[in-house]
Design a protein around this motif. Structure first.
Motif, PDB file in Angstrom:
ATOM      1  N   MET A   1     -33.642 -13.743 -42.548  1.00 15.78           N
ATOM      2  CA  MET A   1     -32.547 -14.044 -43.475  1.00 15.78           C
ATOM      3  C   MET A   1     -33.068 -14.396 -44.856  1.00 15.78           C
ATOM      4  O   MET A   1     -32.406 -14.139 -45.860  1.00 15.78           O
ATOM      5  N   SER A   2     -34.276 -14.985 -44.910  1.00 18.18           N
ATOM      6  CA  SER A   2     -34.792 -15.394 -46.219  1.00 18.18           C
ATOM      7  C   SER A   2     -35.092 -14.184 -47.098  1.00 18.18           C
ATOM      8  O   SER A   2     -35.204 -14.310 -48.307  1.00 18.18           O
TER       9      SER A   2
ATOM     10  N   GLY B   1     -33.037 -11.756 -47.557  1.00 18.04           N
ATOM     11  CA  GLY B   1     -31.783 -11.429 -48.245  1.00 18.04           C
ATOM     12  C   GLY B   1     -31.607  -9.932 -48.451  1.00 18.04           C
ATOM     13  O   GLY B   1     -31.321  -9.479 -49.552  1.00 18.04           O
TER      14      GLY B   1
ATOM     15  N   HIS C   1     -26.980  -9.631 -42.689  1.00 17.05           N
ATOM     16  CA  HIS C   1     -26.454 -10.989 -42.696  1.00 17.05           C
ATOM     17  C   HIS C   1     -26.434 -11.562 -41.287  1.00 17.05           C
ATOM     18  O   HIS C   1     -27.051 -10.993 -40.387  1.00 17.05           O
TER      19      HIS C   1
ATOM     20  N   MET D   1     -31.848 -20.129 -53.170  1.00 18.51           N
ATOM     21  CA  MET D   1     -31.396 -18.751 -53.390  1.00 18.51           C
ATOM     22  C   MET D   1     -30.114 -18.739 -54.210  1.00 18.51           C
ATOM     23  O   MET D   1     -29.294 -19.638 -54.106  1.00 18.51           O
TER      24      MET D   1
ATOM     25  N   GLY E   1     -36.971 -16.217 -41.211  1.00 17.55           N
ATOM     26  CA  GLY E   1     -37.767 -15.267 -41.974  1.00 17.55           C
ATOM     27  C   GLY E   1     -36.921 -14.084 -42.393  1.00 17.55           C
ATOM     28  O   GLY E   1     -36.879 -13.712 -43.569  1.00 17.55           O
TER      29      GLY E   1
ATOM     30  N   MET F   1     -26.451 -17.552 -48.546  1.00 19.82           N
ATOM     31  CA  MET F   1     -27.766 -18.046 -48.131  1.00 19.82           C
ATOM     32  C   MET F   1     -27.836 -19.572 -48.256  1.00 19.82           C
ATOM     33  O   MET F   1     -28.447 -20.245 -47.444  1.00 19.82           O
TER      34      MET F   1
END
Lengths: 570, 87
Positions: free
Chosen positions: B51-52, B54, B15, A119, B49, A124
């Motif tokens: 957090m991915s 974003g 976050h 990312m 999942g 991240m």
């Protein structure tokens, strides 16, 4: 067999306890075909459960000792271990492919790590490190090589490590960790500074303590002389137990000076103040009788986390410090990041010479939003006590003017919106760069005060990287070149009716103190633990004799001559 | 199946801390709960999942719950979101 090592005395005192080595376990994984897959799945499940229990314990301990903020990260770690996308996938992989659990876990974790690392957001990317951390813990259990966390130590030990990271030191529990010894590091490295603020003895830079077999044998740390003895004889133990008692006795004697002013024999008063990293250090500041805070390093608010601290968070921290100091001066330094202090989430490129690069005020002037947020928090906190603002790494007058202009803009905006701001905030600068010391007369017309940062001033003047042990002989606080620069700064400030402080290691150094006093330094800022010894020393000196010695030192040829001169006289 | 769309107003998006709270909440229910954002759908019980995805400030997300306690799940999660994530 008893062995003695020497290193750098990083934090004073004597510690005697069993050695505890911080190990990095071998977690190499090989792919194996498994016959009994259900047994392998249950090995995985058990390792998962044990890891969760450990993390819950670490989280509780961290919460109790360091607060919710620091414990938060472990909540996220625990959730990763309950994540169905991780655990179900591992179980399925073991069953479908009949592979060992360690291999399956590593494969699945690596996939997630790759996703997060790819990312384009630094926050991240950092999560990849979290997944790596927790999966390592489970992996270690599967392989029968449990990871020891610093927070899990529950008996008195002396910690032995190659080096300690900021997150390691954040987990140290003073109740059990009596002191530490490391292979690398110097007097001004992070771990050394932490040891002094925690008031535990430490010796760093021993080069090979980790290969000395110091685990599970008694270890003596002499943080006064910079010596470490592993597996001591009965005789050595007796000598050091006595030394430890004498040290404690001296500490008790000094504690009588807590509420006394810092005045020389001939009635000259100076201010002895303390350096702090977080509001948690205030207890030490008050217990050691400091007359204020001479340097609050705000970068710790920004470190060990995933994103910038909000204005509110900063305001609370600054307010707490000025309120606790109850009207005594508090000098707060704006963000000094870069150099040896990195913030991963800012995603700054690696530099060849970080100490000469994009750091401190240089970075703040460019990252305007981040700087303004901090300044607003500082301005708002100024209404609650005696707050002074200091810019780090100022090299030119232009940088100071730019910083001050931004500060004035934010102040005007706050006042406009009806927010209370103190109307007599002193604004000063750190003098760390030789050009600024040389130009001190011009600076003195515009700044309210100077604070000389000797760690950097010495490294820049002598062109010697203070992280490089091979050139550490050039770290010479008593070199007449340094003393002359210090004199220029002090004289320039006095000419304009301003004051000069010093917030580097030198300000608390018993050899430097008579010289600095003699040169007319107004404020000495040091580790809280150095305040009482310094007060004791100053109350035995006269300003007159110190001034004479300082004048003589300025004309000497070498640092050695200066040191010998001071030691002979005082 | 129950579903609802929310707008994320929190400065930092979804976050660490808010993601932790959402996943913890979702885990309390039997129903399958998913979070949809920009055409991607993840298991709301999976921290990695969530957090991915974003999810940033200003984003719209849809929460779907399917199972015996779907309505309760959606109500519970809506509460967490309103406590500081969005509306």
């Amino acid at each position: 067999m008893s062995t003695m090592l020497t290193g750098i005395a990083a934090s004073s005192g004597i510690a005697i306890a069993k050695g505890f080595k911080l190990e990095t376990p071998d977690l190499t994984v090989e792919k194996k075909q498994i016959g009994d897959v259900e047994e392998e799945v249950s090995l995985f499940d058990q390792s998962l459960e044990v890891s969760k229990k450990e993390l819950a314990v670490i989280k509780e301990k961290t919460r109790n000792e360091l607060g919710d903020e620091h414990a938060e990260i472990f909540s996220a770690h625990l959730l990763v271990l309950s994540d169905p996308e991780l655990v179900d996938t591992v179980r399925q992989k073991v069953r479908d492919e009949k592979v060992n659990a360690a291999f399956a876990l590593q494969q699945v974790a690596d996939q997630f790590i790759a996703v997060f690392e790819a990312m384009d957001n630094e926050y991240m990317k950092e999560r990849a490190a979290d997944i790596r951390d927790v999966s390592k813990r489970v992996l270690a259990h599967i392989l029968g090589q449990p990871i020891v966390s610093l927070a899990e130590i529950d008996q008195e030990v002396v910690l032995i490590a190659e080096d300690l990271t900021p997150s390691d030191t954040a987990q140290l529990n003073k109740k059990y960790v009596k002191g530490f010894v490391t292979d690398i590091g110097g007097r001004t490295s992070h771990s050394a500074i932490m040891a002094r603020s925690m008031e535990i003895p430490a010796v760093v830079g021993t080069k090979n303590i980790t290969s000395e077999g110091a685990a599970d044998v008694m270890v003596i740390i002499d943080g006064i002389e910079g010596k470490v003895i592993t597996d001591p004889t009965e005789e050595q133990l007796a000598i050091y137990r006595k030394k430890q008692e004498e040290y404690e006795e001296l500490k008790r004697e000094l504690s009588k000076l807590v509420n006394e002013p810092s005045v020389t024999q001939d009635g000259h008063h100076v201010e002895l103040v303390a350096n702090i990293g977080t509001p948690n250090d205030l207890e030490g500041v008050i217990n050691n009788g400091a007359e204020g805070v001479g340097l609050y390093r705000t970068e710790f608010l920004y470190m060990g986390r995933d994103q910038l601290p909000t204005e509110e968070e900063q305001f609370e921290a600054y307010k707490k410090v000025v309120e606790t100091m109850n009207g005594k001066p508090v000098v707060i330094r704006t963000l000094d990041i870069g150099g040896d202090k990195e913030l991963p989430y800012l995603d700054l490129p690696k530099e060849m010479n970080p100490f000469l690069g994009f750091r401190a005020i240089r970075l703040c002037l460019e990252m305007d939003d981040m700087f303004r947020t901090q300044l607003r928090a500082l301005l708002r906190a100024s209404a609650y006590g005696n707050l002074k603002i200091m810019f780090p790494m100022i090299a030119t007058l232009d940088e100071f003017r730019k910083g001050k202009k931004i500060l004035e803009e934010e102040k005007a905006a706050l006042l406009q919106s009806g927010t209370k701001v103190s109307d007599d905030i002193e604004i000063g600068i750190m003098v760390e760069i030789p050009s600024t010391a040389v130009m001190a007369e011009q600076f003195a017309k515009e700044v309210d005060f100077f604070s000389i940062g000797t760690n950097d001033l010495i490294q820049y003047t002598m062109a010697a990287d203070r992280m490089n042990e091979r050139v550490s002989y050039l770290y010479q606080p008593y070199n007449p070149a340094i003393l002359r620069l210090v004199k220029m700064v002090i004289d320039a400030s006095h000419k304009e009716g301003k004051w000069t402080g010093m917030c580097g290691e030198m300000a608390g150094d018993p050899v430097a103190i008579p010289l600095l006093l003699g040169l007319g330094l107004d404020e000495f800022s040091m580790s809280a633990t150095s305040v009482l010894p310094a007060r004791n020393q100053i109350s035995s000196l006269t300003k007159e004799a110190a001034a004479k010695a300082a004048a003589e030192a300025l004309d000497m040829n070498t640092a050695e001559e200066v040191k010998a001169h001071v030691e002979k006289l005082f | 199946m129950a579903q609802r769309t929310f707008k994320i107003t929190a400065e930092t998006g979804i976050h660490a801390r808010p993601a932790t709270q959402l996943v913890n909440k979702a885990g309390q229910y039997e129903s399958e709960v998913t979070l949809e954002h920009k055409g991607k759908s993840v298991n709301l019980k999976s921290i990695m999942g969530v957090m991915s995805l974003g999810v940033a400030q200003g984003a719209e997300v849809t929460i779907k719950a399917e199972g015996p306690d779907a309505d309760e799940a959606l109500a519970g999660i809506a509460e967490v979101i309103k406590e500081g994530l969005g509306e």
